[in-house]
Write a protein that holds these residues in place. Structure first.
Motif, short mmCIF file in Angstrom:
data_model
loop_
_atom_site.label_atom_id
_atom_site.label_comp_id
_atom_site.label_asym_id
_atom_site.label_seq_id
_atom_site.Cartn_x
_atom_site.Cartn_y
_atom_site.Cartn_z
N THR A 85 0.82 -1.22 0.00
CA THR A 85 0.00 0.00 0.00
C THR A 85 0.85 1.26 0.00
N ARG A 86 2.10 1.14 0.35
CA ARG A 86 3.01 2.29 0.31
C ARG A 86 3.15 2.85 -1.11
N ARG A 87 2.91 2.01 -2.09
CA ARG A 87 3.04 2.40 -3.50
C ARG A 87 1.87 3.26 -3.99
N ILE A 88 0.75 3.25 -3.26
CA ILE A 88 -0.43 4.00 -3.68
C ILE A 88 -0.23 5.47 -3.34
N PRO A 89 -0.34 6.37 -4.30
CA PRO A 89 -0.19 7.81 -3.99
C PRO A 89 -1.31 8.26 -3.06
N SER A 90 -0.98 9.15 -2.14
CA SER A 90 -1.95 9.62 -1.15
C SER A 90 -3.12 10.36 -1.80
N ILE A 91 -2.87 11.04 -2.89
CA ILE A 91 -3.93 11.81 -3.56
C ILE A 91 -5.01 10.89 -4.14
N SER A 92 -4.67 9.64 -4.40
CA SER A 92 -5.67 8.73 -4.97
C SER A 92 -6.80 8.46 -3.97
N PHE A 93 -6.48 8.39 -2.68
CA PHE A 93 -7.53 8.19 -1.68
C PHE A 93 -8.49 9.38 -1.67
N ILE A 147 -10.14 7.58 5.89
CA ILE A 147 -9.44 6.98 7.03
C ILE A 147 -8.35 6.01 6.53
N LEU A 148 -8.66 5.24 5.49
CA LEU A 148 -7.64 4.36 4.91
C LEU A 148 -6.47 5.17 4.36
N GLY A 149 -6.78 6.31 3.73
CA GLY A 149 -5.72 7.20 3.22
C GLY A 149 -4.87 7.75 4.34
N THR A 150 -5.50 8.10 5.46
CA THR A 150 -4.75 8.60 6.62
C THR A 150 -3.83 7.52 7.17
N TYR A 151 -4.34 6.30 7.29
CA TYR A 151 -3.51 5.19 7.75
C TYR A 151 -2.33 4.97 6.80
N ASN A 152 -2.61 5.02 5.51
CA ASN A 152 -1.57 4.84 4.51
C ASN A 152 -0.49 5.91 4.66
N LYS A 153 -0.89 7.15 4.87
CA LYS A 153 0.06 8.25 5.02
C LYS A 153 0.89 8.07 6.28
N ILE A 154 0.25 7.67 7.37
CA ILE A 154 0.99 7.44 8.61
C ILE A 154 1.98 6.29 8.45
N ALA A 155 1.55 5.22 7.80
CA ALA A 155 2.44 4.08 7.58
C ALA A 155 3.63 4.47 6.72
N LYS A 156 3.41 5.32 5.72
CA LYS A 156 4.51 5.78 4.87
C LYS A 156 5.45 6.69 5.64
N THR A 157 4.89 7.59 6.43
CA THR A 157 5.68 8.60 7.12
C THR A 157 6.54 8.01 8.23
N PHE A 158 5.98 7.10 9.00
CA PHE A 158 6.69 6.61 10.18
C PHE A 158 7.37 5.27 9.99
N SER A 159 7.29 4.69 8.81
CA SER A 159 7.99 3.43 8.60
C SER A 159 9.47 3.71 8.34
N PRO A 160 10.33 2.82 8.81
CA PRO A 160 11.76 3.04 8.60
C PRO A 160 12.13 2.86 7.13
N PRO A 161 13.18 3.54 6.68
CA PRO A 161 13.64 3.37 5.30
C PRO A 161 14.06 1.93 5.03
#
Length: 104
Positions: free
Chosen positions: A15-23, A58-72
């Protein structure tokens, strides 16, 4: 993901591959479809489709949080995202990297 199980890690990597704007686009689309259904007199369907928008946001918010706080994933991504120490490395490995190297 350091403290997650295999399934959660795989889902978040995909899901990290999905752009946030798509949600946001899908949620606005649901609202538009809901409005059209309401205008055409299908109130029950309009309410049903209209209630998808908050869930998608809400799914988009979760996706954004997962992208932002996941380690490289690798060292190149770590440097690209601020150069902070990776959470996946042990303290010994980090101290070896931080110690000054002598030039021969």
């Amino acid at each position: 993901m350091k403290n997650e199980d295999t399934v959660t890690t795989n889902v978040e990597l995909q899901t990290r591959r999905i752009p946030s704007i798509s949600f946001l686009g899908v949620a606005v689309g649901c609202m538009a479809v809901s409005a059209v259904l309401m205008i055409t007199g299908r109130k029950t369907w309009a309410n049903f489709v209209g209630q998808w928008a908050p869930t998608i946001l809400i799914l988009g918010t979760y996706n954004k949080i997962a992208k932002t706080f996941s380690p490289p994933i690798n060292e190149e991504q770590r440097v690209q995202h601020g150069g902070n120490a990776s959470l996946l490395k042990s303290p010994e490995e980090l101290s070896r990297q931080m110690s000054p190297q002598t030039v021969s």
